[in-house]
Design a protein around this motif. Structure first.
Motif, PDB file in Angstrom:
ATOM      1  N   LEU A   1       0.822  -1.209   0.000  1.00  0.00           N
ATOM      2  CA  LEU A   1       0.000   0.000   0.000  1.00  0.00           C
ATOM      3  C   LEU A   1       0.859   1.264   0.000  1.00  0.00           C
ATOM      4  CD1 LEU A   1      -2.983  -0.724   2.421  1.00  0.00           C
ATOM      5  CD2 LEU A   1      -2.904  -0.915  -0.061  1.00  0.00           C
TER       6      LEU A   1
ATOM      7  N   CYS B   1      -7.206   0.651  -8.096  1.00  0.00           N
ATOM      8  CA  CYS B   1      -8.250   0.204  -7.176  1.00  0.00           C
ATOM      9  C   CYS B   1      -8.691  -1.182  -7.619  1.00  0.00           C
ATOM     10  CB  CYS B   1      -9.443   1.173  -7.152  1.00  0.00           C
ATOM     11  SG  CYS B   1     -10.281   1.381  -8.745  1.00  0.00           S
TER      12      CYS B   1
ATOM     13  N   TRP C   1      -7.112  -4.046  -3.100  1.00  0.00           N
ATOM     14  CA  TRP C   1      -6.570  -2.727  -2.780  1.00  0.00           C
ATOM     15  C   TRP C   1      -7.492  -2.068  -1.745  1.00  0.00           C
ATOM     16  CZ3 TRP C   1      -1.861  -2.070  -4.220  1.00  0.00           C
ATOM     17  CH2 TRP C   1      -1.388  -2.475  -5.461  1.00  0.00           C
ATOM     18  N   LYS C   2      -6.947  -1.689  -0.626  1.00  0.00           N
ATOM     19  CA  LYS C   2      -7.718  -1.010   0.425  1.00  0.00           C
ATOM     20  C   LYS C   2      -8.843  -1.879   0.973  1.00  0.00           C
ATOM     21  CE  LYS C   2      -7.190   2.989   1.113  1.00  0.00           C
ATOM     22  NZ  LYS C   2      -6.347   3.806   2.001  1.00  0.00           N
TER      23      LYS C   2
ATOM     24  N   ASP D   1     -15.730  -1.425   0.746  1.00  0.00           N
ATOM     25  CA  ASP D   1     -14.356  -0.924   0.621  1.00  0.00           C
ATOM     26  C   ASP D   1     -14.090  -0.469  -0.810  1.00  0.00           C
ATOM     27  OD1 ASP D   1     -13.677  -1.587   3.295  1.00  0.00           O
ATOM     28  OD2 ASP D   1     -13.213  -3.641   2.703  1.00  0.00           O
TER      29      ASP D   1
ATOM     30  N   GLU E   1     -13.694   3.460  -2.309  1.00  0.00           N
ATOM     31  CA  GLU E   1     -12.470   3.880  -2.989  1.00  0.00           C
ATOM     32  C   GLU E   1     -12.771   4.345  -4.408  1.00  0.00           C
ATOM     33  OE1 GLU E   1      -8.153   4.319  -3.179  1.00  0.00           O
ATOM     34  OE2 GLU E   1      -9.793   4.553  -1.741  1.00  0.00           O
TER      35      GLU E   1
ATOM     36  N   GLU F   1      -5.254  10.977   0.881  1.00  0.00           N
ATOM     37  CA  GLU F   1      -6.324  10.048   1.216  1.00  0.00           C
ATOM     38  C   GLU F   1      -6.673  10.178   2.695  1.00  0.00           C
ATOM     39  OE1 GLU F   1      -5.972   6.017  -0.084  1.00  0.00           O
ATOM     40  OE2 GLU F   1      -4.711   6.558  -1.789  1.00  0.00           O
TER      41      GLU F   1
ATOM     42  N   ALA G   1      -7.497   5.715   7.877  1.00  0.00           N
ATOM     43  CA  ALA G   1      -8.286   4.487   7.964  1.00  0.00           C
ATOM     44  C   ALA G   1      -9.431   4.671   8.945  1.00  0.00           C
ATOM     45  CB  ALA G   1      -7.396   3.329   8.402  1.00  0.00           C
TER      46      ALA G   1
END
Length: 466
Positions: free
Chosen positions: A410, A426, A430-431, A437, A441, A456, A459
């Motif tokens: 990441l 994405c 990813w994430k 999720d 994104e 960004e 979290a």
């Protein structure tokens, strides 16, 4: 798609790529847009199975309704009337403990009141208030044992089995719950941090949120990508059967080479699973290659069992089995309890999950061997007659495992996107791996395209639901 020059090119028509395209069209209606998909249909890992009146899922079975971006996507797709919901406050979940199914409340304090563990173990949970954060990137098992005690490991195992089909001895806490890890570091304790958030919410007058609901659609999860894709196809934006061979940096954006032609895009979105994205990136930017060639994956299959009304399937979402129970199935979904119309009238559908990170060898069994093993396993937990219907679904997509090295991946992604603000990564892995999720994104990327770069958001602290 006559033009070979586009403002935005999107590679991949899974839920991430379709979401980016849909949000971009809402935000920038005049943008010239193209979406390229190598398969003959949209959706990626999202696909619905329908046979003999039984409706099941090859991939995700739903998502929680507590994500504003996902609610916005449903509205843009015009699917509000097709939504089916199963509220967590009403539908319970079970965990297999000591060879029997135990009902698990969805609220942490209620869990502590249940006779699931001795009071000494419950008091040990409060040790979190005095435990310093572990350095480095501990595994989920190491972190849970350190903060809350060994007695909570089976329950943590159940949570991450249900989410990742993973192994808590290999999944890392910084990867799977970065928001909780940040809370721990900021406050020195997860409990202290959560109470601090609650006090702040009360001071700010924010309304206390209840438990969310699980969302699917009356005709299954595939309805969402199909509807999104139909809108894009009608606008001449989406091309199927168009695998991308390479991408390359050019002066005013990115060149995309397919088997049929070459396209030029001012902004490029790689909306692909991590392991499909990494080879393209390694070839496109050889001076800054990704820190790993591929992420580990867990593969599971679903054994569908249909029963008449004589089957005594407990009411609720389903159950999960920690590894210490040594069960054949990772757990099962009580699908016809969750959403109506998943089985013929007078029948019930149960979907058992097999395999995962710990037991890939079980995927090599024949369909008949799997059905017999699952029936024997589940028959020791509930009163089930012989099934009147059985089938085995073997999804092609694996579940990315957020293990050692993922946080470094990441960081690399962040560095690449900072160096190339017209490139956006994405997709599945990813994430995170959940639909919320990915949609969240996708919405962020759609809003960022063509605007000054902004960092960004940190979290978020996600709820833990069994």
């Amino acid at each position: 798609m006559k033009s070979s020059k586009y403002d935005i090119g999107i590679i991949g028509a899974g839920i991430s790529g379709l979401s980016v395209a849909t949000f971009v069209r809402a935000l920038q209606p005049s943008a010239r847009l193209v979406v390229l998909e190598q398969a003959a249909e949209p959706g990626g890992a999202i696909a619905t199975f329908n046979q003999s009146g039984y409706l099941a899922e090859w991939g995700p079975h739903g998502f929680l309704d507590n994500c504003g971006e996902s609610r916005e996507l449903i509205r843009l797709a015009g699917l509000e009337a097709e939504v089916a919901t199963a509220p967590l406050a009403r539908f319970v979940r079970y965990v297999c403990i000591g060879g029997r199914l135990v009902c698990i409340p969805q609220k942490p304090l209620a869990i502590l009141r249940q006779p699931l563990m001795p009071w000494t173990a419950k008091l040990r949970v409060l040790g979190d208030l005095w435990r310093r954060p572990l350095p480095g990137e501990p595994t989920v098992a190491q972190w849970v044992a350190h903060r809350f005690g060994l007695a909570l490991l089976p329950f943590a195992d159940a949570v991450f089995t249900g989410t990742y089909a993973g192994d808590i001895e290999r999944l890392t806490i910084d990867a799977v719950m970065p928001g909780v890890r940040e809370l721990e570091r900021a406050h020195g304790s997860v409990i202290r941090g959560l109470f601090g958030r609650m006090r702040a919410a009360k001071r700010e007058g924010r309304e206390k949120k209840g438990l969310p609901a699980m969302i699917s659609f009356k005709e299954g999860m595939a309805v969402l990508p199909r509807r999104l894709a139909a809108e894009l196809r009608a606008a001449g934006i989406l091309a199927y059967n168009t695998p991308v061979q390479s991408i390359a940096r050019q002066e005013d954006g990115w060149a995309v080479t397919t088997e049929q032609r070459q396209l030029s895009c001012r902004h490029l979105v790689l909306a692909l699973p991590v392991n499909s994205c990494l080879p393209l990136m390694a070839a496109a930017l050889p001076a800054t290659p990704p820190p790993m060639a591929a992420m580990p994956e867990a593969r599971i299959l679903s054994v569908l069992l249909g029963f008449d009304h004589h089957a005594k399937i407990p009411f609720g979402f389903g159950y999960l089995a920690p590894e210490q129970e040594q069960r054949f199935a990772l757990g099962a979904l009580f699908s016809s309890h969750m959403f109506p119309g998943r089985a013929p009238a007078g029948c019930q559908l149960l979907e058992a999950l097999v395999g995962g990170r710990r037991h890939p060898e079980r995927l090599d069994l024949t369909d008949q061997e799997l059905i017999e093993a699952v029936c024997a396993d589940l028959g020791r937990l509930m009163a089930l007659p012989r099934p009147s219907y059985a089938a085995v679904l073997r999804p092609r997509a694996g579940i990315p495992q957020l293990e050692a090295g993922y946080t470094g991946l990441l960081r690399w992604r962040g560095e690449i996107q900072a160096a190339h603000p017209d490139l956006h990564l994405c997709g599945f892995g990813w994430k995170g791996i959940g639909i919320n999720d990915m949609v969240k994104e996708a919405r962020r990327i759609a809003g960022a395209i063509g605007t000054p770069a902004t960092p960004e958001a940190g979290a978020t602290v996600k709820g833990v639901y069994f």
